[in-house]
Write a protein that holds these residues in place. Structure first.
Motif, PDB file in Angstrom:
ATOM      1  N   GLU A  20       0.840  -1.205   0.000  1.00 58.06           N
ATOM      2  CA  GLU A  20       0.000   0.000   0.000  1.00 58.06           C
ATOM      3  C   GLU A  20       0.875   1.255   0.000  1.00 58.06           C
ATOM      4  O   GLU A  20       0.598   2.230  -0.698  1.00 58.06           O
ATOM      5  CB  GLU A  20      -0.919  -0.019   1.229  1.00 58.06           C
ATOM      6  N   GLY A  21       1.959   1.212   0.768  1.00 57.28           N
ATOM      7  CA  GLY A  21       2.895   2.339   0.803  1.00 57.28           C
ATOM      8  C   GLY A  21       3.600   2.545  -0.522  1.00 57.28           C
ATOM      9  O   GLY A  21       3.815   3.674  -0.958  1.00 57.28           O
ATOM     10  N   LEU A  22       3.955   1.443  -1.186  1.00 53.30           N
ATOM     11  CA  LEU A  22       4.603   1.548  -2.499  1.00 53.30           C
ATOM     12  C   LEU A  22       3.690   2.203  -3.526  1.00 53.30           C
ATOM     13  O   LEU A  22       4.165   2.945  -4.396  1.00 53.30           O
ATOM     14  CB  LEU A  22       5.035   0.167  -2.996  1.00 53.30           C
ATOM     15  N   LYS A  23       2.399   1.959  -3.431  1.00 51.52           N
ATOM     16  CA  LYS A  23       1.442   2.573  -4.362  1.00 51.52           C
ATOM     17  C   LYS A  23       1.484   4.095  -4.273  1.00 51.52           C
ATOM     18  O   LYS A  23       1.216   4.786  -5.252  1.00 51.52           O
ATOM     19  CB  LYS A  23       0.024   2.079  -4.083  1.00 51.52           C
ATOM     20  N   LEU A  24       1.829   4.605  -3.096  1.00 48.94           N
ATOM     21  CA  LEU A  24       1.894   6.055  -2.920  1.00 48.94           C
ATOM     22  C   LEU A  24       3.048   6.671  -3.724  1.00 48.94           C
ATOM     23  O   LEU A  24       3.055   7.864  -3.987  1.00 48.94           O
ATOM     24  CB  LEU A  24       2.029   6.404  -1.435  1.00 48.94           C
TER      25      LEU A  24
END
Length: 192
Positions: free
Chosen positions: A123-127
């Protein structure tokens, strides 16, 4: 309204306490009892906001990563030339890491240890998608080497993290000249 604000304040205090404890002693130091004590709330209060310690750390990560990316992509124009866009993002990251030392340290720990679960990490990588999209555009335009975005990140962002860590430990001083040199080295590492 005052009750809602008090609730927000407690949750924020719990997150700040967790950030501080993890940065100063690692995940083992961030026991629920210590988090509650540092946040000045009862231990039972934590469970009104978080399912367990892992949920608390995961939510902290997403909040910090969201704040980080909002600052990193501030003023970013997806239509601007690749090099100019990358330079802006790189210097925004550098400024964040220099000014928001506690948050940057926490994110670095999350990147390098199994502090958060895989789903939250993804989810953090999507940011970071705007950066990955920029690199892909650069690859499609023949400007950036056609290598994995993880290698691109390793050659451009990790060196900056290393330098800011050395400055935090007072072993190296970052100034405008050093940052310009570091940026140029990062760009040279990925350009065709």
């Amino acid at each position: 309204m005052a009750k809602l604000q008090k609730s927000i304040d407690k949750r924020t205090a719990l997150l700040r306490a967790t950030l501080c404890l993890i940065n100063n002693g690692g995940i083992q130091e961030a026991s629920m009892a210590k988090v509650a004590k540092q946040a000045n709330v009862s231990p039972a209060t934590i469970y009104l906001y978080f399912e367990n310690k892992q949920d608390l750390v995961n939510q902290l990560y997403i909040e910090v990563k969201t704040d980080f990316t909002s600052k990193v992509f501030q003023g970013y124009d997806a239509e601007a030339p690749v090099k100019k866009s990358f330079e802006q993002i790189w210097f925004n990251m550098s400024a964040y890491k220099s000014k928001q030392k506690e948050e940057a340290s926490f994110l670095s720990q999350c990147d390098n240890t199994p502090l958060i679960d895989e789903e939250t990490l993804q989810e953090g990588l999507k940011l970071l998608k705007p950066l990955f999209d920029l690199w892909l555009r650069g690859q499609n335009e023949g400007i950036i080497k056609n290598i994995s975005p993880f290698l691109l990140y390793a050659y451009t962002i990790y060196p900056m993290a290393f330098l800011t860590n050395m400055q935090k430990r007072e072993l190296y001083q970052l100034n405008n000249e050093v940052l310009q040199t570091a940026y140029q080295a990062a760009w040279d590492a990925i350009k065709v």
